[in-house]
Design an enzyme around this catalytic site. Structure first.
Site, PDB file in Angstrom:
ATOM      1  N   SER A 131       0.727  -1.678   0.132  1.00  0.00           N
ATOM      2  CA  SER A 131      -0.035   0.292   0.381  1.00  0.00           C
ATOM      3  C   SER A 131       0.854   0.970  -0.076  1.00  0.00           C
ATOM      4  O   SER A 131       2.052   0.616   0.354  1.00  0.00           O
ATOM      5  CB  SER A 131      -0.764   0.194   1.134  1.00  0.00           C
ATOM      6  OG  SER A 131      -1.188   0.756   1.558  1.00  0.00           O
ATOM      7  N   GLU A 133       0.057   3.262   1.639  1.00  0.00           N
ATOM      8  CA  GLU A 133      -0.246   4.141   3.281  1.00  0.00           C
ATOM      9  C   GLU A 133       1.489   3.809   3.959  1.00  0.00           C
ATOM     10  O   GLU A 133       1.618   4.421   4.529  1.00  0.00           O
ATOM     11  CB  GLU A 133      -1.024   3.200   3.907  1.00  0.00           C
ATOM     12  CG  GLU A 133      -1.033   3.937   4.862  1.00  0.00           C
ATOM     13  CD  GLU A 133      -1.680   4.797   6.036  1.00  0.00           C
ATOM     14  OE1 GLU A 133      -2.575   5.545   4.469  1.00  0.00           O
ATOM     15  OE2 GLU A 133      -2.223   5.316   6.470  1.00  0.00           O
ATOM     16  N   TYR A 154      -1.641   0.062  11.106  1.00  0.00           N
ATOM     17  CA  TYR A 154      -1.664  -0.470   9.384  1.00  0.00           C
ATOM     18  C   TYR A 154      -0.446  -0.772   8.246  1.00  0.00           C
ATOM     19  O   TYR A 154      -0.258  -1.618   7.929  1.00  0.00           O
ATOM     20  CB  TYR A 154      -2.876   0.336   9.184  1.00  0.00           C
ATOM     21  CG  TYR A 154      -3.250   0.132   7.096  1.00  0.00           C
ATOM     22  CD1 TYR A 154      -3.988  -0.948   7.094  1.00  0.00           C
ATOM     23  CD2 TYR A 154      -3.056   1.072   6.329  1.00  0.00           C
ATOM     24  CE1 TYR A 154      -4.628  -1.806   5.462  1.00  0.00           C
ATOM     25  CE2 TYR A 154      -2.989   0.479   4.577  1.00  0.00           C
ATOM     26  CZ  TYR A 154      -3.454  -1.191   4.940  1.00  0.00           C
ATOM     27  OH  TYR A 154      -4.102  -1.792   3.145  1.00  0.00           O
TER      28      TYR A 154
HETATM   29  P1  NAP Z   1     -11.674  -4.758   1.388  1.00  0.00           P
HETATM   30  O1  NAP Z   1     -12.798  -4.450   0.602  1.00  0.00           O
HETATM   31  O2  NAP Z   1     -11.476  -3.864   2.822  1.00  0.00           O
HETATM   32  O3  NAP Z   1     -11.520  -6.379   1.345  1.00  0.00           O
HETATM   33  C1  NAP Z   1     -10.706  -6.949   2.203  1.00  0.00           C
HETATM   34  C2  NAP Z   1     -10.873  -8.563   1.774  1.00  0.00           C
HETATM   35  O4  NAP Z   1     -10.127  -8.991   3.270  1.00  0.00           O
HETATM   36  C3  NAP Z   1     -12.374  -8.886   2.126  1.00  0.00           C
HETATM   37  O5  NAP Z   1     -12.746  -9.999   1.562  1.00  0.00           O
HETATM   38  C4  NAP Z   1     -12.369  -9.255   3.998  1.00  0.00           C
HETATM   39  O6  NAP Z   1     -13.447 -10.288   4.153  1.00  0.00           O
HETATM   40  C5  NAP Z   1     -10.854  -9.802   3.388  1.00  0.00           C
HETATM   41  N1  NAP Z   1     -10.424 -10.658   4.839  1.00  0.00           N
HETATM   42  C6  NAP Z   1     -10.091  -9.372   5.835  1.00  0.00           C
HETATM   43  N2  NAP Z   1      -9.826 -10.332   7.051  1.00  0.00           N
HETATM   44  C7  NAP Z   1      -9.935 -11.962   7.077  1.00  0.00           C
HETATM   45  C8  NAP Z   1      -9.339 -12.510   7.421  1.00  0.00           C
HETATM   46  N3  NAP Z   1      -9.175 -12.470   8.748  1.00  0.00           N
HETATM   47  N4  NAP Z   1      -9.301 -13.972   7.033  1.00  0.00           N
HETATM   48  C9  NAP Z   1      -9.889 -13.880   5.614  1.00  0.00           C
HETATM   49  N5  NAP Z   1     -10.156 -12.869   5.456  1.00  0.00           N
HETATM   50  C10 NAP Z   1      -9.961 -11.154   5.679  1.00  0.00           C
HETATM   51  O7  NAP Z   1     -10.167  -3.919   0.459  1.00  0.00           O
HETATM   52  P2  NAP Z   1     -10.237  -3.180  -0.803  1.00  0.00           P
HETATM   53  O8  NAP Z   1      -9.877  -2.254  -0.931  1.00  0.00           O
HETATM   54  O9  NAP Z   1     -10.948  -5.454  -1.606  1.00  0.00           O
HETATM   55  O10 NAP Z   1      -8.360  -3.869  -0.873  1.00  0.00           O
HETATM   56  C11 NAP Z   1      -7.444  -5.337  -0.908  1.00  0.00           C
HETATM   57  C12 NAP Z   1      -6.383  -5.099   0.047  1.00  0.00           C
HETATM   58  O11 NAP Z   1      -5.375  -4.122  -0.843  1.00  0.00           O
HETATM   59  C13 NAP Z   1      -5.975  -5.282   0.924  1.00  0.00           C
HETATM   60  O12 NAP Z   1      -5.276  -5.875   1.541  1.00  0.00           O
HETATM   61  C14 NAP Z   1      -6.297  -3.688   1.253  1.00  0.00           C
HETATM   62  O13 NAP Z   1      -5.197  -3.396   2.541  1.00  0.00           O
HETATM   63  C15 NAP Z   1      -4.571  -3.492   0.040  1.00  0.00           C
HETATM   64  N6  NAP Z   1      -5.231  -1.991  -0.558  1.00  0.00           N
HETATM   65  C16 NAP Z   1      -5.902  -1.393  -1.055  1.00  0.00           C
HETATM   66  C17 NAP Z   1      -6.106  -0.350  -1.544  1.00  0.00           C
HETATM   67  C18 NAP Z   1      -7.036   0.208  -1.984  1.00  0.00           C
HETATM   68  O14 NAP Z   1      -6.606   1.315  -1.790  1.00  0.00           O
HETATM   69  N7  NAP Z   1      -8.732  -0.052  -1.707  1.00  0.00           N
HETATM   70  C19 NAP Z   1      -5.273   0.324  -2.518  1.00  0.00           C
HETATM   71  C20 NAP Z   1      -3.502  -0.223  -1.577  1.00  0.00           C
HETATM   72  C21 NAP Z   1      -3.597  -1.386  -0.575  1.00  0.00           C
HETATM   73  P3  NAP Z   1     -14.662 -10.059   4.418  1.00  0.00           P
HETATM   74  O15 NAP Z   1     -15.859  -9.732   3.028  1.00  0.00           O
HETATM   75  O16 NAP Z   1     -15.425 -11.180   5.020  1.00  0.00           O
HETATM   76  O17 NAP Z   1     -14.265  -8.906   5.597  1.00  0.00           O
HETATM   77  N1  GDD Z   2     -12.235   7.491   6.464  1.00  0.00           N
HETATM   78  C1  GDD Z   2     -12.434   8.510   6.167  1.00  0.00           C
HETATM   79  N2  GDD Z   2     -13.217   8.494   6.916  1.00  0.00           N
HETATM   80  N3  GDD Z   2     -11.058   9.470   6.069  1.00  0.00           N
HETATM   81  C2  GDD Z   2     -11.334  10.429   5.855  1.00  0.00           C
HETATM   82  C3  GDD Z   2     -12.334  11.344   7.001  1.00  0.00           C
HETATM   83  C4  GDD Z   2     -14.208  10.545   7.314  1.00  0.00           C
HETATM   84  O1  GDD Z   2     -14.772  10.731   7.366  1.00  0.00           O
HETATM   85  N4  GDD Z   2     -12.462  12.711   6.961  1.00  0.00           N
HETATM   86  C5  GDD Z   2     -11.912  12.458   6.298  1.00  0.00           C
HETATM   87  N5  GDD Z   2     -10.618  11.166   5.727  1.00  0.00           N
HETATM   88  C6  GDD Z   2      -9.460  11.298   5.127  1.00  0.00           C
HETATM   89  C7  GDD Z   2      -8.668  10.669   5.913  1.00  0.00           C
HETATM   90  O2  GDD Z   2      -8.312  11.110   7.087  1.00  0.00           O
HETATM   91  C8  GDD Z   2      -7.622  10.645   4.711  1.00  0.00           C
HETATM   92  O3  GDD Z   2      -6.511  11.125   4.841  1.00  0.00           O
HETATM   93  C9  GDD Z   2      -8.241  10.194   3.428  1.00  0.00           C
HETATM   94  O4  GDD Z   2      -9.978  11.234   4.188  1.00  0.00           O
HETATM   95  C10 GDD Z   2      -8.390   9.127   3.519  1.00  0.00           C
HETATM   96  O5  GDD Z   2      -9.105   8.373   4.283  1.00  0.00           O
HETATM   97  P1  GDD Z   2      -9.448   6.569   3.579  1.00  0.00           P
HETATM   98  O6  GDD Z   2     -10.611   6.954   2.716  1.00  0.00           O
HETATM   99  O7  GDD Z   2      -9.656   5.671   5.035  1.00  0.00           O
HETATM  100  O8  GDD Z   2      -8.754   6.071   2.168  1.00  0.00           O
HETATM  101  P2  GDD Z   2      -6.753   5.412   3.411  1.00  0.00           P
HETATM  102  O9  GDD Z   2      -5.864   6.701   2.442  1.00  0.00           O
HETATM  103  O10 GDD Z   2      -6.510   5.933   4.840  1.00  0.00           O
HETATM  104  O11 GDD Z   2      -6.388   3.978   2.899  1.00  0.00           O
HETATM  105  C11 GDD Z   2      -6.775   3.663   2.058  1.00  0.00           C
HETATM  106  O12 GDD Z   2      -6.051   3.881   1.184  1.00  0.00           O
HETATM  107  C12 GDD Z   2      -4.826   2.990   1.282  1.00  0.00           C
HETATM  108  C13 GDD Z   2      -3.505   3.282   0.194  1.00  0.00           C
HETATM  109  O13 GDD Z   2      -3.456   4.654   0.306  1.00  0.00           O
HETATM  110  C14 GDD Z   2      -7.584   2.299   2.186  1.00  0.00           C
HETATM  111  O14 GDD Z   2      -8.314   2.070   1.333  1.00  0.00           O
HETATM  112  C15 GDD Z   2      -5.714   1.413   2.776  1.00  0.00           C
HETATM  113  O15 GDD Z   2      -6.624  -0.024   2.664  1.00  0.00           O
HETATM  114  C16 GDD Z   2      -4.858   1.507   1.371  1.00  0.00           C
HETATM  115  O16 GDD Z   2      -3.964   0.970   1.884  1.00  0.00           O
END
Ligand code: NAP
Ligand code: GDD
Length: 358
Positions: A131, A133, A154
């Protein structure tokens, strides 16, 4: 027929990746958690019933990446060519409330799977969902050589997973790579991430069901892309001659404030009248500015994002308006259809499947 095993298959990315791989002809196996209610809504449109004599290429297995449990057995049984490790506790704010749980599920799970691959003598190629992050407070733009400065439990857990992936690549010769993905969103995004929280609120406000939207830090900047574009990058990483790590993003960053301008502006509303600040959404340590420098992926994977910020927001607002039972302005939908017209077959399917999941 190639076989893929996906952890986190029920999540946003897992569901798009499954569609992508099925359309490429893969047999797809996914690990799901046993829950007391259905947790596979994002996959329901892909389910085929073997009792009907359907062509079944999607199989779900119970498991939990919080324990090594049956991972080795599953890998031996399925004999996957590719393993995509997407499962995680993926919410940054929640990781401050559940730091050790996040360390276990988001960090240690990676070594559980790598070790299961090694012990099973598997030839599977491994993808780790790393990520942006992890860059934390490092100055933007961030690329593969930027030093990590994690700012949350995280991010620290993801950093462990990142390094152990590299360690198994270097130490045991596994084809294992890190996709360092910047934020990517979609109509299937979890409801508590800021993009979806905002687009759902826009729809609820238009529908007259919500008066205010409570948010945290509006000044944070993120490089927001479209999830279906990003799962293609995951697959491309596993098709290279050598395993390497790649940054994936659009190269464009916007603040939460700009996101509000775009989402509320699209339906003709001024967000200042609706948005309130609630400090409970602040994080003890914030990541202020994430901006990808994805040049390596552009050059080596020949990958490019197709949907950018404005279109992304419109696609998501349209989808949430439809979910709320309202007629959407439709611009997001037509952008999606126009952009994807003539691209891979699967991407056309994604547009219609987005409709199907509502
Ligand atoms: P998500 O929607 O939160 O999905 C997370 C998945 O992990 C769900 O299928 C969840 O199952 C499963 N999971 C959580 N805990 C588990 C456990 N103990 N055993 C088995 N399965 C479990 O996340 P996403 O947005 O698709 O992201 C996919 C991956 O990419 C994650 O690793 C995230 O950290 C990473 N990532 C995401 C972003 C982004 O912007 N989306 C960016 C960078 C990296 P349930 O449905 O049962 O909860
Ligand atoms: N969730 C959330 N809720 N975020 C808020 C809010 C709120 O009410 N208000 C402001 N924010 C700001 C957070 O402080 C952060 O700076 C930004 O919006 C984005 O927050 P999220 O959408 O929760 O995403 P993230 O950047 O913290 O994390 C996501 O992206 C990562 C990759 O950079 C997640 O998908 C992580 O799993 C992923 O790794």
């Amino acid at each position: 027929m190639k076989k893929a095993l996906i952890t986190g298959i029920t999540g946003q990315d897992g569901s798009y990746l499954t569609e992508f791989l099925l359309a490429k002809g893969y047999e797809v196996h996914g690990i799901i958690r046993r829950a007391s209610t259905f947790n596979s809504q994002r996959l329901d449109h892909l389910y085929r019933d073997p009792h009907n004599g359907d062509d079944v290429r999607l199989y779900l297995h119970y498991g939990d990446i919080g324990s090594s449990g049956n991972l080795s057995d599953l890998i031996r049984q399925v004999q996957p060519d590719e393993i995509y490790h997407l499962a995680a506790q993926s919410h940054v704010r929640v990781s401050f409330d559940l730091p050790d749980y996040t360390g276990d599920v988001t960090g240690l799970s990676t070594v559980r799977i790598l070790e299961a691959i090694r012990r099973a003598d598997s030839h599977a190629r491994f993808y780790q969902a790393s990520s942006s992050e992890m860059f934390g407070s490092a100055s933007p733009p961030q690329h593969e050589e930027t030093p990590f400065e994690p700012q949350s439990p995280y991010a620290a857990a993801k950093l462990y997973a990142y390094w152990v992936t590299r360690n198994y690549r270097d130490g045991y010769g596994l084809y294992a790579c890190n996709g360092i993905l910047f934020n990517h969103e979609s109509p299937r995004r979890g409801e508590t991430f800021v993009t979806r929280k905002i687009t759902r609120a826009v729809a609820a406000i238009v529908a007259g069901r919500q008066q205010h939207l409570y948010l945290g830090n509006l000044d944070a900047r993120r490089d927001w892309g479209y999830a279906p574009d990003y799962v293609e990058a995951m697959w491309l990483m596993l098709q290279q001659e050598q395993a390497e790590d790649f940054v994936i993003g659009t190269g464009e960053a916007h603040s939460v404030r700009e996101l509000l301008d775009e989402a509320f502006g699209y339906v003709g509303l001024d967000w200042n009248q609706y948005v309130r600040i609630d400090e409970k959404y602040y994080r003890p340590t914030e990541v202020d500015y994430l901006l990808a420098d994805p040049q390596k992926a552009f050059a080596r994977l020949k990958w490019q994002p197709r949907v950018h910020f404005r279109e992304l927001v419109r696609i998501m607002v349209d989808a949430d308006l439809e979910l709320a039972g309202l007629a959407a302005p439709g611009e997001g939908r037509s952008i999606l259809e126009e952009r994807y017209d003539g691209w891979h077959r699967w991407q056309d399917q994604v547009a219609s499947m987005e409709k199907g999941t509502r």
